[in-house]
Structure formats: structure tokens, C-alpha cells
Motif scaffolding. Structure first.
Motif, PDB file in Angstrom:
ATOM      1  N   PRO A   1       0.657  -1.209  -0.015  1.00 34.58           N
ATOM      2  CA  PRO A   1       0.095  -0.221  -0.093  1.00 34.58           C
ATOM      3  C   PRO A   1       0.756   1.167   0.107  1.00 34.58           C
ATOM      4  O   PRO A   1       1.983   1.165   0.117  1.00 34.58           O
ATOM      5  CB  PRO A   1      -0.751  -0.194   1.236  1.00 34.58           C
ATOM      6  N   GLY A   2       0.312   2.547  -0.487  1.00 35.30           N
ATOM      7  CA  GLY A   2       0.925   3.604  -0.604  1.00 35.30           C
ATOM      8  C   GLY A   2       1.517   4.128  -1.744  1.00 35.30           C
ATOM      9  O   GLY A   2       1.070   3.695  -2.694  1.00 35.30           O
ATOM     10  N   VAL A   3       1.973   5.379  -1.548  1.00 38.28           N
ATOM     11  CA  VAL A   3       2.322   6.058  -2.544  1.00 38.28           C
ATOM     12  C   VAL A   3       3.776   6.382  -2.703  1.00 38.28           C
ATOM     13  O   VAL A   3       4.605   6.769  -1.840  1.00 38.28           O
ATOM     14  CB  VAL A   3       1.680   7.481  -2.600  1.00 38.28           C
ATOM     15  N   PRO A   4       4.530   5.786  -3.802  1.00 34.49           N
ATOM     16  CA  PRO A   4       6.005   6.124  -4.097  1.00 34.49           C
ATOM     17  C   PRO A   4       6.263   7.603  -4.296  1.00 34.49           C
ATOM     18  O   PRO A   4       6.455   7.852  -5.245  1.00 34.49           O
ATOM     19  CB  PRO A   4       6.432   5.286  -5.109  1.00 34.49           C
ATOM     20  N   GLU A   5       6.399   8.488  -3.166  1.00 35.65           N
ATOM     21  CA  GLU A   5       6.705  10.022  -3.302  1.00 35.65           C
ATOM     22  C   GLU A   5       8.232   9.898  -3.705  1.00 35.65           C
ATOM     23  O   GLU A   5       8.694  10.742  -4.506  1.00 35.65           O
ATOM     24  CB  GLU A   5       6.267  10.779  -2.358  1.00 35.65           C
ATOM     25  N   GLY A   6       8.730   9.509  -2.603  1.00 38.07           N
ATOM     26  CA  GLY A   6      10.590   9.869  -2.451  1.00 38.07           C
ATOM     27  C   GLY A   6      11.175   8.592  -2.610  1.00 38.07           C
ATOM     28  O   GLY A   6      10.715   7.507  -2.012  1.00 38.07           O
ATOM     29  N   PHE A   7      12.212   8.339  -3.345  1.00 38.12           N
ATOM     30  CA  PHE A   7      12.892   7.457  -3.286  1.00 38.12           C
ATOM     31  C   PHE A   7      14.523   7.562  -3.607  1.00 38.12           C
ATOM     32  O   PHE A   7      14.590   8.663  -4.180  1.00 38.12           O
ATOM     33  CB  PHE A   7      12.505   6.309  -4.352  1.00 38.12           C
ATOM     34  N   ARG A   8      15.397   6.763  -3.159  1.00 34.47           N
ATOM     35  CA  ARG A   8      16.756   6.925  -3.254  1.00 34.47           C
ATOM     36  C   ARG A   8      17.209   5.688  -3.883  1.00 34.47           C
ATOM     37  O   ARG A   8      16.773   4.704  -3.420  1.00 34.47           O
ATOM     38  CB  ARG A   8      17.624   7.457  -2.082  1.00 34.47           C
ATOM     39  N   PHE A   9      18.613   5.499  -4.187  1.00 33.99           N
ATOM     40  CA  PHE A   9      19.275   4.125  -4.357  1.00 33.99           C
ATOM     41  C   PHE A   9      20.607   4.086  -3.525  1.00 33.99           C
ATOM     42  O   PHE A   9      21.059   5.312  -2.897  1.00 33.99           O
ATOM     43  CB  PHE A   9      20.087   4.283  -5.749  1.00 33.99           C
TER      44      PHE A   9
ATOM     45  N   MET B   1       6.676   1.691   9.498  1.00 35.75           N
ATOM     46  CA  MET B   1       6.623   2.839  10.467  1.00 35.75           C
ATOM     47  C   MET B   1       5.021   3.069  10.761  1.00 35.75           C
ATOM     48  O   MET B   1       4.039   2.585  10.065  1.00 35.75           O
ATOM     49  CB  MET B   1       7.008   4.213   9.504  1.00 35.75           C
ATOM     50  N   PRO B   2       4.745   3.943  11.908  1.00 35.32           N
ATOM     51  CA  PRO B   2       3.489   3.927  12.221  1.00 35.32           C
ATOM     52  C   PRO B   2       2.768   5.072  11.388  1.00 35.32           C
ATOM     53  O   PRO B   2       1.570   5.116  11.248  1.00 35.32           O
ATOM     54  CB  PRO B   2       3.408   4.546  13.716  1.00 35.32           C
ATOM     55  N   GLN B   3       3.267   5.952  10.701  1.00 32.10           N
ATOM     56  CA  GLN B   3       2.924   6.803   9.772  1.00 32.10           C
ATOM     57  C   GLN B   3       3.253   6.510   8.297  1.00 32.10           C
ATOM     58  O   GLN B   3       4.342   5.885   8.030  1.00 32.10           O
ATOM     59  CB  GLN B   3       3.325   8.179  10.254  1.00 32.10           C
ATOM     60  N   MET B   4       2.672   7.227   7.186  1.00 34.78           N
ATOM     61  CA  MET B   4       3.009   7.241   5.825  1.00 34.78           C
ATOM     62  C   MET B   4       4.221   7.828   5.739  1.00 34.78           C
ATOM     63  O   MET B   4       4.543   8.817   6.054  1.00 34.78           O
ATOM     64  CB  MET B   4       1.954   7.528   5.034  1.00 34.78           C
ATOM     65  N   ALA B   5       5.230   7.093   5.251  1.00 31.15           N
ATOM     66  CA  ALA B   5       6.425   7.851   4.788  1.00 31.15           C
ATOM     67  C   ALA B   5       6.228   8.772   3.467  1.00 31.15           C
ATOM     68  O   ALA B   5       5.567   8.274   2.545  1.00 31.15           O
ATOM     69  CB  ALA B   5       7.770   6.746   4.467  1.00 31.15           C
ATOM     70  N   ALA B   6       6.819   9.999   3.474  1.00 29.24           N
ATOM     71  CA  ALA B   6       6.706  10.791   2.167  1.00 29.24           C
ATOM     72  C   ALA B   6       7.935  11.039   1.478  1.00 29.24           C
ATOM     73  O   ALA B   6       7.756  11.050   0.350  1.00 29.24           O
ATOM     74  CB  ALA B   6       6.172  12.070   2.818  1.00 29.24           C
ATOM     75  N   ASN B   7       9.153  10.896   2.273  1.00 27.35           N
ATOM     76  CA  ASN B   7      10.334  11.095   1.515  1.00 27.35           C
ATOM     77  C   ASN B   7      11.200  10.498   2.205  1.00 27.35           C
ATOM     78  O   ASN B   7      11.152  10.507   3.553  1.00 27.35           O
ATOM     79  CB  ASN B   7      10.455  12.663   1.239  1.00 27.35           C
TER      80      ASN B   7
END
Length: 137
Positions: free
Chosen positions: A62-70, A99-105
Motif C-alpha cells: 500500500p501507499g504512494v511512492p513519493e520519494g525514493f533513493r538508491f 513505520m506507524p505513519q506514511m513515509a513521504a520522502n
């Protein structure tokens, strides 16, 4: 300025691969389907800085892939509703940080670049991981 790709619903996060031969772009339109799944697409970057051969690299649910890194092995670390998802260079899931909250970045930092900083809906967290974030060439 030239349009490189125009078939996204809502382009969001983006990152180049460690050797900058691929461009990864998240498509994360919450209004289209609030339950997802959402995906990160990959493009080949040609010598003339054009994008070729687009395909879905991973779906994040579930969720939205807003931020990502390599990381320095080419694994992709992406935000998600339940934390951070990690995928190998072929798009196979390796694991997650809940995490208890949605990660954004997120981003790698610290002296050895092995501290993962995660911005969530209400907090900023930091966790040491067993790998370093990618260095740019």
C-alpha cells in the motif's frame, strides 16, 4: 525546454540510477484510485538525453511512492504507506522498514551515508542501515 514524457497521471518523485543510464519516475495519482497500486516507471536515458523504453519497474502497495533513493548496490528505497520498501536492481522486493505513519520522502546521510532519514506525515525519523546511499559519479 522539451517534453520528455507526457503519459503520466501524476508524476511525483524522480531519481537517476547510480550511473545515470536510467531515470526512475513515480506515478502517484491519489484521486485516480486511493487504494493504488502505484508504480515507479523506468526509462533508458540515451546519449542525446532522450528517454526511451518506458516500463513499470515496481508497484508500491500500500501507499504512494513519493520519494525514493538508491543505495551503493543499486537497490531502490521507496516511501510507502506503511514505511519504506526496498527493491533490488531488477525490481524484486528485498524488505521494508515499518513505520506507524506514511513515509513521504527519504534520503541517505551521515558520515558513512548509512543513516536513512525518513520524513513521514508528522515526524522525521533516522535509522542506521547496513548499506550506504549511492554516491553520484
Amino acid at each position: 525546454m522539451a517534453v520528455a514524457a507526457d503519459d503520466f497521471i501524476k508524476p511525483n518523485g524522480l531519481a537517476f540510477s547510480t550511473i545515470e543510464t536510467h531515470l526512475f519516475i513515480a506515478d502517484s495519482d491519489l484521486s485516480h484510485d486511493p487504494d493504488g497500486p502505484y508504480h515507479i516507471r523506468v526509462f533508458d536515458v540515451t546519449g542525446s538525453n532522450n528517454l526511451k523504453r518506458c516500463e513499470v519497474f515496481v508497484e508500491v502497495s500500500p501507499g504512494v511512492p513519493e520519494g525514493f533513493r538508491f543505495d551503493d548496490r543499486g537497490n531502490l528505497w521507496s516511501s510507502a504507506q506503511d514505511g519504506v520498501r526496498v527493491f533490488d536492481p531488477d525490481g524484486n522486493p528485498l524488505g521494508r522498514i515499518r513505520m506507524p505513519q506514511m513515509a513521504a520522502n527519504l534520503t541517505f546521510g551521515g558520515p558513512r551515508r548509512n543513516r536513512l532519514f525518513i520524513a513521514s506525515t508528522q515526524t522525521l525519523c533516522a535509522v542506521c542501515v547496513g548499506i550506504s546511499g549511492a554516491q553520484r559519479p
